[in-house]
Motif scaffolding. Sequence first.
Motif, PDB file in Angstrom:
ATOM      1  N   ARG A  56     -14.126  23.098  43.875  1.00  0.00           N
ATOM      2  CA  ARG A  56     -14.484  23.497  42.435  1.00  0.00           C
ATOM      3  C   ARG A  56     -15.896  23.127  42.871  1.00  0.00           C
ATOM      4  O   ARG A  56     -16.961  23.845  42.403  1.00  0.00           O
ATOM      5  CB  ARG A  56     -14.159  22.780  41.965  1.00  0.00           C
ATOM      6  N   ASP A  87     -13.175  25.450  35.581  1.00  0.00           N
ATOM      7  CA  ASP A  87     -14.606  25.485  36.695  1.00  0.00           C
ATOM      8  C   ASP A  87     -14.597  26.748  37.237  1.00  0.00           C
ATOM      9  O   ASP A  87     -16.000  26.689  37.796  1.00  0.00           O
ATOM     10  CB  ASP A  87     -14.049  24.174  37.748  1.00  0.00           C
ATOM     11  N   LEU A 116      -7.473  23.969  36.760  1.00  0.00           N
ATOM     12  CA  LEU A 116      -9.057  23.744  36.761  1.00  0.00           C
ATOM     13  C   LEU A 116      -9.423  24.232  37.431  1.00  0.00           C
ATOM     14  O   LEU A 116     -10.976  24.594  37.565  1.00  0.00           O
ATOM     15  CB  LEU A 116      -9.787  22.378  36.419  1.00  0.00           C
ATOM     16  N   ARG A 121     -16.634  29.527  35.553  1.00  0.00           N
ATOM     17  CA  ARG A 121     -17.360  29.437  35.003  1.00  0.00           C
ATOM     18  C   ARG A 121     -18.498  29.609  36.091  1.00  0.00           C
ATOM     19  O   ARG A 121     -19.910  30.202  35.557  1.00  0.00           O
ATOM     20  CB  ARG A 121     -17.632  27.517  34.369  1.00  0.00           C
TER      21      ARG A 121
END
Lengths: 183, 183
Positions: free
Chosen positions: B169, B32, B28, B35
Amino acid sequence: MRAVAIALVHYPVLDRGQGVVTTAITNLDLHDIARSAHTYGVTQYFVVHPIAAQRELASRVQSHWTTGSGARRIPDRSPALAILRIVPALADVLAELDGPEVWVTSAEARGAVLDYPSARSRLAEDGPPVLLLFGTGWGLAPEVCRQAAFQLAPIRSPRADGYNHLSVRAAAAIIFDRLLAPR
Amino acid sequence: MRAVAIALVHYPVLDRGQGVVTTAITNLDLHDIARSAHTYGVTQYFVVHPIAAQRELASRVQSHWTTGSGARRIPDRSPALAILRIVPALADVLAELDGPEVWVTSAEARGAVLDYPSARSRLAEDGPPVLLLFGTGWGLAPEVCRQAAFQLAPIRSPRADGYNHLSVRAAAAIIFDRLLAPR
């Protein structure tokens, strides 16, 4: 300062074709959003899912981190996962908070939106708790947005091409920071 | 406006006992952070890992989303994953960026820190690219922090008990928003 609670909605949300669907629970949404929410003083983090087996899964993740082996291994996660409330429907959230002021979030503006300075001012006033709603999939269904007192302004990209595909985990963290960070 | 690149460091980072360790890549973190980074106009997202098998894993995730079946299923992810650069060591990042100005991030202040308004001003000036470093595990090792031009101010919790356990994140998303969001 008003209390702020949040809900992550798995139904009714949109799919990429704008149909109304139920999405699956993502494990990391439970952890990451709980940690961000608790860090910023959010009082409750509701996970809304209509399917019992999905709620059971979320409850097991929560137990692992609040009373199970995860709590012993990484105790810092326990207070964050303790604010999780797993419920079947948005109506349960509204009832538990006894009529909150609902604010929806979206990557797209639909009509008038509440900007962040105004939102901070509203939070500083007296009033009922504010419930911030986040959608999974391609966002909250219009029927949810229609029930809201406000839509928070979308997070804008600085890019010329407007590329803007934040995960809900990232968007939630940014919105908590904009609304609740100490100034 | 100066170019901003980021690196997510898996070695050398601290474990909870302050020992220097290598952490595993979290799937992830690739998605994440890519993005969020691409949404905010970050030019490159370096993932630094000394172990070839871990770099191979990250490359396969990247290929899935840039040229594989993931790219066909969710094309919006492709431009984000395309900014990923998977390298063995921080020295490779510094060489590729040809001597960037290194800023480290940390949940704890060590000495003087760069506040966000000052950081935005520095980004608006002319100068070499800025490389923002994020640590996995319990944060970047002191030997990395010593090489930096600046440490960005930690993200502070508004809570009375100071609880502050953001995922990397979430912290990355918040920092991009503070530094790079349009005003």
